[in-house]
Design an enzyme around this catalytic site. Sequence first.
Site, PDB file in Angstrom:
ATOM      1  N   GLU A   1       0.731  -1.159   0.108  1.00 55.49           N
ATOM      2  CA  GLU A   1       0.087  -0.068   0.138  1.00 55.49           C
ATOM      3  C   GLU A   1       0.909   1.359  -0.073  1.00 55.49           C
ATOM      4  OE1 GLU A   1      -4.359  -1.045   1.734  1.00 55.49           O
ATOM      5  OE2 GLU A   1      -2.742  -0.987   3.220  1.00 55.49           O
TER       6      GLU A   1
ATOM      7  N   CYS B   1       3.292   8.741   1.068  1.00 55.98           N
ATOM      8  CA  CYS B   1       3.989   7.831   1.945  1.00 55.98           C
ATOM      9  C   CYS B   1       3.911   6.586   1.049  1.00 55.98           C
ATOM     10  CB  CYS B   1       2.911   7.680   3.063  1.00 55.98           C
ATOM     11  SG  CYS B   1       3.532   6.609   4.235  1.00 55.98           S
TER      12      CYS B   1
ATOM     13  N   CYS C   1       6.757  -6.448   7.035  1.00 61.76           N
ATOM     14  CA  CYS C   1       7.977  -5.684   7.600  1.00 61.76           C
ATOM     15  C   CYS C   1       8.469  -6.670   8.686  1.00 61.76           C
ATOM     16  CB  CYS C   1       7.410  -4.457   8.475  1.00 61.76           C
ATOM     17  SG  CYS C   1       8.693  -3.659   9.442  1.00 61.76           S
TER      18      CYS C   1
ATOM     19  N   CYS D   1       6.645  -4.221  15.117  1.00 61.29           N
ATOM     20  CA  CYS D   1       6.291  -3.516  16.259  1.00 61.29           C
ATOM     21  C   CYS D   1       4.819  -4.041  16.837  1.00 61.29           C
ATOM     22  CB  CYS D   1       6.215  -2.121  15.735  1.00 61.29           C
ATOM     23  SG  CYS D   1       7.808  -1.495  15.427  1.00 61.29           S
TER      24      CYS D   1
ATOM     25  N   CYS E   1       1.415  -2.487  15.213  1.00 60.04           N
ATOM     26  CA  CYS E   1       1.290  -2.084  13.814  1.00 60.04           C
ATOM     27  C   CYS E   1       0.979  -3.104  13.040  1.00 60.04           C
ATOM     28  CB  CYS E   1       3.131  -1.623  13.427  1.00 60.04           C
ATOM     29  SG  CYS E   1       2.969  -1.302  11.684  1.00 60.04           S
TER      30      CYS E   1
ATOM     31  N   GLY F   1       7.211  -1.589   6.135  1.00 58.91           N
ATOM     32  CA  GLY F   1       8.893  -1.926   6.051  1.00 58.91           C
ATOM     33  C   GLY F   1       9.721  -0.945   6.708  1.00 58.91           C
ATOM     34  N   GLU F   2      10.788  -1.481   7.048  1.00 62.27           N
ATOM     35  CA  GLU F   2      12.079  -0.703   7.543  1.00 62.27           C
ATOM     36  C   GLU F   2      12.824  -0.238   6.348  1.00 62.27           C
ATOM     37  OE1 GLU F   2      13.490   0.475  10.410  1.00 62.27           O
ATOM     38  OE2 GLU F   2      14.901   0.954   9.020  1.00 62.27           O
TER      39      GLU F   2
ATOM     40  N   SER G   1      12.196   7.339   7.605  1.00 61.38           N
ATOM     41  CA  SER G   1      11.856   6.767   8.804  1.00 61.38           C
ATOM     42  C   SER G   1      12.261   5.595   9.219  1.00 61.38           C
ATOM     43  CB  SER G   1      10.497   7.052   9.063  1.00 61.38           C
ATOM     44  OG  SER G   1      10.175   6.559  10.379  1.00 61.38           O
TER      45      SER G   1
ATOM     46  N   SER H   1      12.090   6.422  14.712  1.00 66.94           N
ATOM     47  CA  SER H   1      10.837   5.847  15.463  1.00 66.94           C
ATOM     48  C   SER H   1      11.268   5.559  16.964  1.00 66.94           C
ATOM     49  CB  SER H   1      10.230   4.761  14.712  1.00 66.94           C
ATOM     50  OG  SER H   1       9.725   5.256  13.309  1.00 66.94           O
ATOM     51  N   LEU H   2      11.308   6.432  17.762  1.00 68.12           N
ATOM     52  CA  LEU H   2      11.544   6.038  19.167  1.00 68.12           C
ATOM     53  C   LEU H   2      10.519   5.399  19.917  1.00 68.12           C
ATOM     54  CD1 LEU H   2      14.371   6.559  20.621  1.00 68.12           C
ATOM     55  CD2 LEU H   2      12.954   8.592  21.834  1.00 68.12           C
ATOM     56  N   HIS H   3       9.205   5.934  19.947  1.00 65.26           N
ATOM     57  CA  HIS H   3       8.058   5.488  20.582  1.00 65.26           C
ATOM     58  C   HIS H   3       8.180   4.989  22.234  1.00 65.26           C
ATOM     59  CE1 HIS H   3       6.918   5.751  16.653  1.00 65.26           C
ATOM     60  NE2 HIS H   3       7.266   4.243  16.143  1.00 65.26           N
TER      61      HIS H   3
ATOM     62  N   ASN I   1      -3.616   4.806  15.944  1.00 66.84           N
ATOM     63  CA  ASN I   1      -4.648   4.526  15.135  1.00 66.84           C
ATOM     64  C   ASN I   1      -4.815   3.109  15.330  1.00 66.84           C
ATOM     65  OD1 ASN I   1      -4.754   7.065  13.879  1.00 66.84           O
ATOM     66  ND2 ASN I   1      -2.854   6.365  13.044  1.00 66.84           N
TER      67      ASN I   1
ATOM     68  N   CYS J   1      -0.906   6.024   9.971  1.00 74.01           N
ATOM     69  CA  CYS J   1       0.223   5.587  10.454  1.00 74.01           C
ATOM     70  C   CYS J   1       0.247   4.388  11.082  1.00 74.01           C
ATOM     71  CB  CYS J   1       0.874   6.706  11.431  1.00 74.01           C
ATOM     72  SG  CYS J   1       2.643   6.466  11.602  1.00 74.01           S
TER      73      CYS J   1
HETATM   74  S1  SF4 Z   1       5.821   0.521  12.702  1.00 78.29           S
HETATM   75 FE1  SF4 Z   1       7.250   0.508  11.148  1.00 78.29          FE
HETATM   76  S2  SF4 Z   1       9.109  -0.679  11.459  1.00 78.29           S
HETATM   77 FE2  SF4 Z   1       7.337  -1.106  12.915  1.00 78.29          FE
HETATM   78  S3  SF4 Z   1       6.490  -2.887  12.180  1.00 78.29           S
HETATM   79 FE3  SF4 Z   1       5.204  -1.130  11.242  1.00 78.29          FE
HETATM   80  S4  SF4 Z   1       6.229  -0.704   9.307  1.00 78.29           S
HETATM   81 FE4  SF4 Z   1       7.524  -2.097  10.735  1.00 78.29          FE
END
Ligand code: SF4
Length: 336
Positions: free
Chosen positions: A83, A96, A103, A107, A110, A151-152, A183, A206-208, A282, A325
């Site tokens: 996507e 985006c 991925c 996370c 996600c 993805g990363e 990112s 992406s610290l989070h 989200n 996101c």
């Molecule tokens: S937040 Fe980013 S790095 Fe983490 S699983 Fe989702 S796409 Fe991958």
Amino acid sequence: MPGHTADQLCQWIYQKGVIDPDGMTNISSRNRQRLPELLQLGEARIHRNQDSNDGTRKLLLEWPPRRSGAGSLELLHDVQQTECVMIPSGQRRTACVSSQVGCPVGCRFCASGLEGLDGNLTTARIVEQVWRLQQLPGLDRITNIVFMGMGEPLANYAAVTSAIRTINADWAFNISARRITVSTVGLPTAIRKLVDFEIPVTLALSLHAPNDQLRREIIPWAEYATIEELLDACDEYFRKTGREVTLEYILLGGVNDQPEHARELANLAGRLRSNINLIRYNEVESLPYRRPESADVHQFQSILLKGGVNTHIRASRGRDIAAACGQLRQEASTED
Ligand code: SF4
């Protein structure tokens, strides 16, 4: 093929959005006939095209199986789906894009990592996402690119940096380095490699979470690098490129959105030249996290601001079509 024909070809593809050789009327018919043997243009099929009521547009693209290798080592890869999203905002048109199918990071909050990694995208497939979004009717030219889709990006370093060269090139999309954001969840070695990349893009980490323990609970790859190591790499990125690093922080209700987390985060942010983007979570069906309370979000921001940290709350866009996101995913093609 002569150089001026290559220039004409780029104009047709990137400026006029034409990929059918028959439509490239100023190229000789002999060269037009040769094009399909030399180049594959526009491989993706638009599997789904969704419009949000806030103007955000999302495409689910599907690419045919691809061959790689040679002879007995030749591999036939699966169909790939990814996507990508176009977010209009004022004068900005932000694309985006995804860098991988699925991925590998996984996370906990996600959707993109729910089924793990299904392969890297090639340079062409990353660039094609931008091109497809550019062709959506009723939109002005893309002004910004963010590698914040599936993805990363730094785990597909070669294809992503190669795609950035095309995105930045004046013969293609001509988008300046500062309007291209990569990112990453944080791979210190790859961040240091990016320092030497000739296009000084904007880096977002992406610290989070404000400490390693909490970060490891929500980001599996956090066990490979401490926050300290990541901030050191980001600091080097700032010192050598002059680009202020953005720290992305997704606020998960009741998990990392409390005043003590904000105070810890303010201390960390003071370590390097950075600004913070706060993102309200989200919701993703089947995941146990909830969106934070508005009062908690504003309190979190005010603690950071009082700590002298430049902080913005990012608007959630495209939630009604799961384009926000952390909501992007590959979807089975059977439902249409
Ligand atoms: S937040 Fe980013 S790095 Fe983490 S699983 Fe989702 S796409 Fe991958």
